[in-house]
Design an enzyme around this catalytic site. Structure first.
Site, PDB file in Angstrom:
ATOM      1  N   GLU A  91      69.760  65.858  25.435  1.00 26.20           N
ATOM      2  CA  GLU A  91      70.073  66.601  24.203  1.00 26.20           C
ATOM      3  C   GLU A  91      69.002  67.641  23.919  1.00 26.20           C
ATOM      4  O   GLU A  91      69.289  68.772  23.551  1.00 26.20           O
ATOM      5  CB  GLU A  91      70.181  65.623  23.011  1.00 26.20           C
ATOM      6  CG  GLU A  91      70.696  66.263  21.723  1.00 26.20           C
ATOM      7  CD  GLU A  91      69.637  66.867  20.813  1.00 26.20           C
ATOM      8  OE1 GLU A  91      69.997  67.480  19.808  1.00 26.20           O
ATOM      9  OE2 GLU A  91      68.420  66.729  21.114  1.00 26.20           O
ATOM     10  N   GLU A  92      67.741  67.227  24.120  1.00 25.12           N
ATOM     11  CA  GLU A  92      66.606  68.098  23.763  1.00 25.12           C
ATOM     12  C   GLU A  92      66.494  69.334  24.652  1.00 25.12           C
ATOM     13  O   GLU A  92      65.740  70.247  24.352  1.00 25.12           O
ATOM     14  CB  GLU A  92      65.277  67.305  23.826  1.00 25.12           C
ATOM     15  CG  GLU A  92      65.185  66.134  22.839  1.00 25.12           C
ATOM     16  CD  GLU A  92      64.999  66.564  21.390  1.00 25.12           C
ATOM     17  OE1 GLU A  92      64.871  67.765  21.119  1.00 25.12           O
ATOM     18  OE2 GLU A  92      64.990  65.666  20.531  1.00 25.12           O
ATOM     19  N   ASP A 107      63.117  60.682  16.920  1.00 23.25           N
ATOM     20  CA  ASP A 107      64.120  61.661  17.354  1.00 23.25           C
ATOM     21  C   ASP A 107      64.366  61.388  18.838  1.00 23.25           C
ATOM     22  O   ASP A 107      63.593  61.815  19.671  1.00 23.25           O
ATOM     23  CB  ASP A 107      63.612  63.081  17.119  1.00 23.25           C
ATOM     24  CG  ASP A 107      64.543  64.153  17.673  1.00 23.25           C
ATOM     25  OD1 ASP A 107      65.664  63.815  18.091  1.00 23.25           O
ATOM     26  OD2 ASP A 107      64.121  65.329  17.687  1.00 23.25           O
ATOM     27  N   HIS A 109      71.391  60.493  20.891  1.00 18.49           N
ATOM     28  CA  HIS A 109      70.752  60.860  22.172  1.00 18.49           C
ATOM     29  C   HIS A 109      69.560  59.981  22.532  1.00 18.49           C
ATOM     30  O   HIS A 109      68.714  59.674  21.697  1.00 18.49           O
ATOM     31  CB  HIS A 109      70.454  62.357  22.270  1.00 18.49           C
ATOM     32  CG  HIS A 109      69.353  62.906  21.409  1.00 18.49           C
ATOM     33  ND1 HIS A 109      68.046  62.959  21.824  1.00 18.49           N
ATOM     34  CD2 HIS A 109      69.371  63.484  20.183  1.00 18.49           C
ATOM     35  CE1 HIS A 109      67.311  63.548  20.889  1.00 18.49           C
ATOM     36  NE2 HIS A 109      68.082  63.873  19.884  1.00 18.49           N
ATOM     37  N   HIS A 152      59.241  65.781  16.279  1.00 18.07           N
ATOM     38  CA  HIS A 152      58.661  66.255  17.546  1.00 18.07           C
ATOM     39  C   HIS A 152      57.135  66.106  17.586  1.00 18.07           C
ATOM     40  O   HIS A 152      56.471  66.789  18.349  1.00 18.07           O
ATOM     41  CB  HIS A 152      59.074  67.701  17.869  1.00 18.07           C
ATOM     42  CG  HIS A 152      60.500  67.805  18.327  1.00 18.07           C
ATOM     43  ND1 HIS A 152      61.011  68.917  18.975  1.00 18.07           N
ATOM     44  CD2 HIS A 152      61.529  66.917  18.256  1.00 18.07           C
ATOM     45  CE1 HIS A 152      62.296  68.705  19.259  1.00 18.07           C
ATOM     46  NE2 HIS A 152      62.635  67.491  18.823  1.00 18.07           N
ATOM     47  N   ASP A 177      71.650  61.588  14.409  1.00 18.99           N
ATOM     48  CA  ASP A 177      70.374  62.176  14.827  1.00 18.99           C
ATOM     49  C   ASP A 177      69.440  62.246  13.625  1.00 18.99           C
ATOM     50  O   ASP A 177      69.844  61.948  12.498  1.00 18.99           O
ATOM     51  CB  ASP A 177      70.628  63.574  15.411  1.00 18.99           C
ATOM     52  CG  ASP A 177      69.588  63.981  16.454  1.00 18.99           C
ATOM     53  OD1 ASP A 177      68.418  63.538  16.364  1.00 18.99           O
ATOM     54  OD2 ASP A 177      69.930  64.758  17.367  1.00 18.99           O
TER      55      ASP A 177
END
Ligand code: CO
Ligand code: ZN
Length: 370
Positions: free
Chosen positions: A216-217, A186, A70, A331, A239
């Site tokens: 995606e998130e 990420d 992603h 994140h 990922d």
């Protein structure tokens, strides 16, 4: 076979991770991905949601493998600008209040320029003791771009709906190590593994669809529509996964370890509600990793999931698995990965794509019982 080196993955990761691309606003990342994939693809297109799909035709003309990494990252979106030019925002994806305070952000203006802001808060000197202990809510934070009026902010191209992400260069941790830190690892590491893996494919029987997915998130949205249009027989998501092999965390909670190789997933999501990897695909990944001496680890993740969990549910179902790059501090603006894990994830992707047969791909996607 085309060699995948640490230097190569580092420079591509640097370019991709420093690019601004929160969910739904992946344009700049997409430009880099197209430039990288186009020379290696038999065909390439961008669909209506913004997924980039590159195809490398197989020698047998049957069996379709989908690779998904992603492009989007977590970020912020401007919701209000007050008369003095202070900017309020909402999160895009899983942004934690605890990581926001004291950060620089990059704002992408309406005309596509990238400007800098800071997430401000009251100085501790004027806080009450009990206030000092609390993490403020996002509604009480703001971005300061050094202007003194709403007009001035709007003249700079910042309006309601403008997006922002963490401002962080990709950098090496320590003096000279293979450990790197930055924002949006990420899932720009997954995008690197998809691109480098795709470039290194050699002698593939199946058609390989490398997809750089969007959104995606915010709910695995890009992968969902891409899988629908491709109708893959097998799929692999690339990922990050949790590496909590850090101070203060007992060994049984590490999930994966940094530098011990890409992780091949068994399940993810809380109580295995994310992906339950297709056993044949999972075992084929392990078999190929063993055969080609690629260090790897097997992973059972207690939370989070990837594009694989939505691709698995496409149409009549798709045998799907995940290759993950262990990452610390996911994140946050200081995500950490080991370059060797990224090189090995890319190699495993290339080998899997090159070595699986059309017969195998078709036999697992539909088993006819006689
Ligand atoms: Co994420
Ligand atoms: Zn991710």
């Amino acid at each position: 076979m085309y060699e995948i080196t640490k230097d190569q993955v580092y420079s591509l990761l640097k370019k991709l991770s420093e690019t601004v691309g929160p969910s739904g606003f992946e344009d700049s990342v997409r430009d880099v991905v197209i430039e990288e994939l186009k020379p290696h693809a038999d065909s390439l297109w961008v669909d209506s949601l913004g997924n980039v799909i590159a195809v490398k035709k197989g020698s047998r003309g049957s069996g379709r493998l989908m690779l998904a990494g992603h492009m989007d990252e977590i970020g912020l979106i401007v919701s209000h600008i007050d008369q003095r030019g202070f900017i309020r925002f909402q999160p895009i994806g899983g942004v934690s209040e605890r990581t926001l305070l004291g950060q620089r952000v990059l704002i992408k203006t309406r005309d596509g320029r990238v400007i800098r802001g800071v997430i401000g808060s009251k100085p501790p000197h004027i806080m009450k003791p009990e206030e000092l202990k609390q993490v403020p809510e996002i509604k009480d934070m703001y971005i300061d771009i050094g202007v003194s009026s709403k007009d001035e902010a709007e003249k700079m191209g910042v309006t309601v709906g403008t997006i922002a992400v963490f401002d962080r260069d990709l950098a090496i941790v320590g003096g000279s190590s293979d450990v790197v830190t930055g924002k949006a690892l990420d899932d720009r590491v997954g995008v690197v593994a998809t691109i480098e893996g795709f470039k290194a494919i050699d002698g593939n029987e199946v058609d390989v669809y490398a997809v750089a997915t969007v959104q995606e998130e915010v709910g695995l949205k890009g992968a969902r529509v891409a899988a629908y249009s491709i109708t893959p027989d097998v799929a692999i998501a690339l990922d990050v996964t949790i590496a909590s092999d850090v101070a203060g965390v007992p060994e049984q909670e590490w999930i994966t370890q940094l530098g011990k190789g890409p992780a091949i997933k068994v399940v993810d999501g809380r109580a295995a509600t994310g992906l339950i990897a297709h056993p044949a695909v999972r075992d084929k990944l392990i078999e190929i990793a063993r055969q080609y001496n690629i260090p790897h680890q097997v992973e059972v993740a207690p939370g989070g999931t990837t594009d694989a969990s939505i691709i698995a549910l496409n149409k009549e179902g798709v045998p799907a698995a995940t290759v993950s790059i262990p990452s610390r501090y996911i994140h946050s603006p200081v995500e950490v990965i080991h370059l060797a894990d990224l090189v090995n994830a890319s190699k495993l992707t290339a080998l899997f794509s090159s070595k699986i047969t059309s017969e195998w791909a078709l036999s697992i996607s539909k088993r006819v019982i006689k």
